[in-house]
Design a protein around this motif. Structure first.
Motif, PDB file in Angstrom:
ATOM      1  N   VAL A  10      31.094  41.750  28.866  1.00 48.42           N
ATOM      2  CA  VAL A  10      31.978  42.344  29.873  1.00 48.42           C
ATOM      3  C   VAL A  10      32.826  41.233  30.477  1.00 48.42           C
ATOM      4  O   VAL A  10      32.301  40.366  31.194  1.00 48.42           O
ATOM      5  CB  VAL A  10      31.183  43.047  30.991  1.00 48.42           C
ATOM      6  CG1 VAL A  10      32.138  43.708  31.993  1.00 48.42           C
ATOM      7  CG2 VAL A  10      30.220  44.082  30.415  1.00 48.42           C
ATOM      8  N   ILE A  94      33.813  44.805  26.282  1.00 47.69           N
ATOM      9  CA  ILE A  94      34.484  45.547  27.351  1.00 47.69           C
ATOM     10  C   ILE A  94      35.554  44.639  27.951  1.00 47.69           C
ATOM     11  O   ILE A  94      35.248  43.662  28.657  1.00 47.69           O
ATOM     12  CB  ILE A  94      33.487  46.037  28.433  1.00 47.69           C
ATOM     13  CG1 ILE A  94      32.580  47.141  27.865  1.00 47.69           C
ATOM     14  CG2 ILE A  94      34.245  46.638  29.611  1.00 47.69           C
ATOM     15  CD1 ILE A  94      31.348  46.695  27.208  1.00 47.69           C
ATOM     16  N   ASN A  96      37.704  44.010  30.497  1.00 50.69           N
ATOM     17  CA  ASN A  96      37.829  44.487  31.871  1.00 50.69           C
ATOM     18  C   ASN A  96      38.562  43.512  32.798  1.00 50.69           C
ATOM     19  O   ASN A  96      39.141  43.930  33.797  1.00 50.69           O
ATOM     20  CB  ASN A  96      36.422  44.757  32.431  1.00 50.69           C
ATOM     21  CG  ASN A  96      36.415  44.924  33.934  1.00 50.69           C
ATOM     22  OD1 ASN A  96      36.794  45.969  34.461  1.00 50.69           O
ATOM     23  ND2 ASN A  96      35.997  43.877  34.657  1.00 50.69           N
ATOM     24  N   ILE A 142      35.787  48.653  24.332  1.00 50.39           N
ATOM     25  CA  ILE A 142      36.280  49.514  25.412  1.00 50.39           C
ATOM     26  C   ILE A 142      37.300  48.718  26.210  1.00 50.39           C
ATOM     27  O   ILE A 142      36.988  47.675  26.787  1.00 50.39           O
ATOM     28  CB  ILE A 142      35.139  49.989  26.331  1.00 50.39           C
ATOM     29  CG1 ILE A 142      34.124  50.807  25.533  1.00 50.39           C
ATOM     30  CG2 ILE A 142      35.707  50.825  27.484  1.00 50.39           C
ATOM     31  CD1 ILE A 142      32.848  51.095  26.288  1.00 50.39           C
ATOM     32  N   ILE A 230      31.665  53.726  31.267  1.00 50.23           N
ATOM     33  CA  ILE A 230      31.749  52.626  30.306  1.00 50.23           C
ATOM     34  C   ILE A 230      30.432  52.488  29.544  1.00 50.23           C
ATOM     35  O   ILE A 230      30.414  52.377  28.307  1.00 50.23           O
ATOM     36  CB  ILE A 230      32.107  51.319  31.041  1.00 50.23           C
ATOM     37  CG1 ILE A 230      33.521  51.417  31.621  1.00 50.23           C
ATOM     38  CG2 ILE A 230      31.984  50.114  30.113  1.00 50.23           C
ATOM     39  CD1 ILE A 230      33.866  50.339  32.637  1.00 50.23           C
ATOM     40  N   CYS A 234      28.845  53.319  25.179  1.00 48.47           N
ATOM     41  CA  CYS A 234      28.093  52.374  24.339  1.00 48.47           C
ATOM     42  C   CYS A 234      26.778  52.981  23.854  1.00 48.47           C
ATOM     43  O   CYS A 234      25.882  52.258  23.415  1.00 48.47           O
ATOM     44  CB  CYS A 234      27.824  51.091  25.123  1.00 48.47           C
ATOM     45  SG  CYS A 234      29.320  50.223  25.617  1.00 48.47           S
TER      46      CYS A 234
END
Length: 254
Positions: A10, A94, A96, A142, A230, A234
């Protein structure tokens, strides 16, 4: 557990939505590596919180705007995966990390434009490319976008345009990485009460009231409204969802 020994990376996981997503992922049994730019102490707090809850986590420094640093970051990531999980690869990326700039189009500067582009678009593009060898087959990516790609609030033209680019990228990546079983989706939060963009959604009562009035569910979004979305992407249950923009806004501006 299907998530046993699965790992998510992340970016920007030391605060806000990234932090919330990291904790939500850990509650699903997924190991988490978070990145931070300058907030090392915050990142270490998140790692402790996850580990105190029985999960596994690690934190690495990353300036998401510095493409030249991505090789070194990829090497450090490989080291931490080996050391902490005894794995060569991770499963979910991710994207982000980010920040906001609210400025009228007439006053926007090239410097502001470049700073947003380097993190939100160029950084996302090339970090993902650099990490593809470390991303396991049948994993997922993502990308984090914004409700502002669908509805328009003045002052967000640069930020929203970068996010719009990421939404287009998402479909292309899904197409090009599908042969490896990697699915790619984009989550578009509405207005969320965090420190993002100076914390106005969280702290300004006038902004609060306006957002409530524009949202079908009648309140301002909280980080908990997003992290779970999120994390859910997964899981095996959502493994057939691919190339989608999933807006989590409580029904803003319908």
């Amino acid at each position: 557990m299907g998530n046993l020994n699965k790992i998510a990376l992340v970016t920007g996981g030391s605060r806000g939505l990234g932090r919330n997503a990291a904790v939500a992922l850990s509650k699903k049994g997924i190991g988490v590596v978070i990145t931070y730019n300058s907030g090392k102490e915050n990142a270490e707090t998140v790692v402790r919180e996850i580990e105190n809850g029985g999960g596994k986590a690690a934190a690495l420094q990353l300036d998401a705007s510095e493409v030249a640093s991505f090789d070194e970051f990829a090497a450090k990531l490989r080291d931490v995966l080996k050391e902490k999980w005894d794995r060569e690869q991770f499963d979910f990326l991710i994207n982000n990390a980010g920040f906001g700039i609210n400025v009228p189009f007439t006053e926007a500067t090239e410097e502001q434009f470049d700073s947003l582009m380097n993190v939100h678009f160029k950084g996302v593009y090339f970090l993902t490319q650099k990490l593809l060898p470390a991303l396991a087959d049948n994993g997922g990516i993502i990308n984090i976008s914004s409700g502002l790609t669908r509805f328009s609030f003045a002052g967000n033209s640069m930020y929203a345009a970068m996010k719009g680019a990421v939404e287009v990228l998402t479909k292309y990546w899904a197409k090009e990485l599908g042969g490896r079983g990697i699915r790619v989706n984009v989550v578009a939060p509405g207005a969320i009460a965090t420190d993002f963009g100076g914390g106005s959604v969280r702290d300004n009562e006038a902004v609060h009231g306006f957002i409530r009035s524009q949202t079908a569910l009648g309140r301002v979004g909280q980080p908990d409204d997003i992290g779970g979305v999120i994390a859910a992407l997964c899981t095996e249950e959502l493994s057939w969802v691919n190339a989608q923009r999933i807006e989590a806004s409580g029904g803003m501006v319908l």
